[in-house]
Design an enzyme around this catalytic site. Structure first.
Site, PDB file in Angstrom:
ATOM      1  N   ILE A 290      -7.415   8.734  -0.294  1.00  0.00           N
ATOM      2  CA  ILE A 290      -6.766   8.350  -1.557  1.00  0.00           C
ATOM      3  C   ILE A 290      -7.035   6.896  -1.925  1.00  0.00           C
ATOM      4  O   ILE A 290      -7.054   6.546  -3.100  1.00  0.00           O
ATOM      5  CB  ILE A 290      -5.260   8.673  -1.525  1.00  0.00           C
ATOM      6  CG1 ILE A 290      -4.689   8.704  -2.947  1.00  0.00           C
ATOM      7  CG2 ILE A 290      -4.506   7.699  -0.610  1.00  0.00           C
ATOM      8  CD1 ILE A 290      -3.321   9.327  -3.042  1.00  0.00           C
TER       9      ILE A 290
ATOM     10  N   GLY B 129       0.377   6.219   8.354  1.00  0.00           N
ATOM     11  CA  GLY B 129      -0.164   7.248   7.479  1.00  0.00           C
ATOM     12  C   GLY B 129      -0.727   6.709   6.185  1.00  0.00           C
ATOM     13  O   GLY B 129      -1.386   5.667   6.151  1.00  0.00           O
ATOM     14  N   VAL B 130      -0.466   7.431   5.095  1.00  0.00           N
ATOM     15  CA  VAL B 130      -0.956   7.050   3.766  1.00  0.00           C
ATOM     16  C   VAL B 130      -0.467   5.653   3.392  1.00  0.00           C
ATOM     17  O   VAL B 130      -1.226   4.837   2.874  1.00  0.00           O
ATOM     18  CB  VAL B 130      -0.501   8.087   2.712  1.00  0.00           C
ATOM     19  CG1 VAL B 130      -0.770   7.604   1.301  1.00  0.00           C
ATOM     20  CG2 VAL B 130      -1.193   9.422   2.944  1.00  0.00           C
ATOM     21  N   ASP B 131       0.795   5.366   3.668  1.00  0.00           N
ATOM     22  CA  ASP B 131       1.392   4.072   3.326  1.00  0.00           C
ATOM     23  C   ASP B 131       0.609   2.928   3.958  1.00  0.00           C
ATOM     24  O   ASP B 131       0.215   1.966   3.281  1.00  0.00           O
ATOM     25  CB  ASP B 131       2.856   4.068   3.779  1.00  0.00           C
ATOM     26  CG  ASP B 131       3.665   2.893   3.256  1.00  0.00           C
ATOM     27  OD1 ASP B 131       3.244   2.237   2.294  1.00  0.00           O
ATOM     28  OD2 ASP B 131       4.756   2.662   3.816  1.00  0.00           O
TER      29      ASP B 131
ATOM     30  N   GLY C 152       3.575  14.725   6.221  1.00  0.00           N
ATOM     31  CA  GLY C 152       3.167  14.140   7.493  1.00  0.00           C
ATOM     32  C   GLY C 152       4.347  13.970   8.434  1.00  0.00           C
ATOM     33  O   GLY C 152       5.035  14.930   8.778  1.00  0.00           O
ATOM     34  N   VAL C 153       4.614  12.739   8.790  1.00  0.00           N
ATOM     35  CA  VAL C 153       5.657  12.452   9.772  1.00  0.00           C
ATOM     36  C   VAL C 153       7.059  12.790   9.278  1.00  0.00           C
ATOM     37  O   VAL C 153       7.989  12.826  10.064  1.00  0.00           O
ATOM     38  CB  VAL C 153       5.614  10.977  10.254  1.00  0.00           C
ATOM     39  CG1 VAL C 153       4.302  10.676  10.943  1.00  0.00           C
ATOM     40  CG2 VAL C 153       5.854  10.012   9.115  1.00  0.00           C
ATOM     41  N   TYR C 154       7.223  13.047   7.974  1.00  0.00           N
ATOM     42  CA  TYR C 154       8.542  13.400   7.453  1.00  0.00           C
ATOM     43  C   TYR C 154       8.868  14.879   7.629  1.00  0.00           C
ATOM     44  O   TYR C 154       9.940  15.330   7.253  1.00  0.00           O
ATOM     45  CB  TYR C 154       8.668  12.980   5.990  1.00  0.00           C
ATOM     46  CG  TYR C 154       8.934  11.481   5.809  1.00  0.00           C
ATOM     47  CD1 TYR C 154       8.820  10.579   6.859  1.00  0.00           C
ATOM     48  CD2 TYR C 154       9.297  10.982   4.586  1.00  0.00           C
ATOM     49  CE1 TYR C 154       9.064   9.228   6.681  1.00  0.00           C
ATOM     50  CE2 TYR C 154       9.549   9.618   4.384  1.00  0.00           C
ATOM     51  CZ  TYR C 154       9.428   8.758   5.444  1.00  0.00           C
ATOM     52  OH  TYR C 154       9.681   7.420   5.265  1.00  0.00           O
TER      53      TYR C 154
END
Length: 180
Positions: free
Chosen positions: A12, A33-35, A125-127
């Site tokens: 992304i 992750g993405v963040d 993901g991790v959530y």
């Protein structure tokens, strides 16, 4: 005119769209992750804008299901729209809260005048959310905004996925969303 919805496998942070959506944590200070990937690719300007939000309008952080925009630093996109997905591990299991991440992000994008936006699989993901449930919820929420006129002049909504499994889930959701 309705926006085109599509899904692709990719990174992304490399998307050439007006805005990318960050699956942020409520602190807005980066994470995994993405963040973390978005913060690393955007460089220090993104963190500085997030710190300004925390020192100003969001002293307690960004609430789950809400969205806020910053500039995009060194990214190809013009803006990063941060949204905090619900964490199933913390008992946040309401699909409406997950859907809100997508609708609020589109509202923010429309208010900026964005015509293209890229989303990750927020909360998959991790959530702890099942990627199929995320895909179904995301596609339904986005389609509702686009069809209802709440997405402004949006022309393209791309779901940029991190794995072939996630891509398959979003492709299935998009296909079933288009079925008569």
């Amino acid at each position: 005119m309705n926006a085109r919805l599509e899904a692709s496998l990719g990174d992304i942070t490399a998307e050439h769209v007006d805005a990318i959506v960050n699956a942020a944590n409520s602190s807005l200070m980066g994470g995994g992750g993405v963040d973390g990937a978005i913060h690393r690719a955007a460089g220090p300007a993104l963190l500085a804008e997030c710190q300004a939000l925390r020192q100003g309008p969001l002293p307690r952080g960004l609430p789950t299901g809400q969205a806020v925009a910053t500039g995009a630093g060194d990214l190809a996109a013009r803006w990063v729209i941060h949204t905090v997905g619900p964490d199933k591990h913390r008992g946040q299991t309401d699909p409406a809260l997950l859907a809100s991440c997508f609708t609020e992000s589109l509202r923010v994008a429309a208010s900026l005048g964005a015509t293209s936006v890229a989303f990750p699989a927020v909360s998959a993901g991790v959530y702890g959310w099942d990627v199929g449930e995320v895909a179904s919820t995301a596609v339904g929420a986005v389609r509702g905004m686009v069809d209802g006129g709440g997405a402004g002049s949006m022309q393209l909504v791309r779901f940029v996925l991190f794995s072939p499994e996630a891509l398959a889930a979003f492709e299935a959701a998009l296909a079933s969303d288009c079925a008569p």
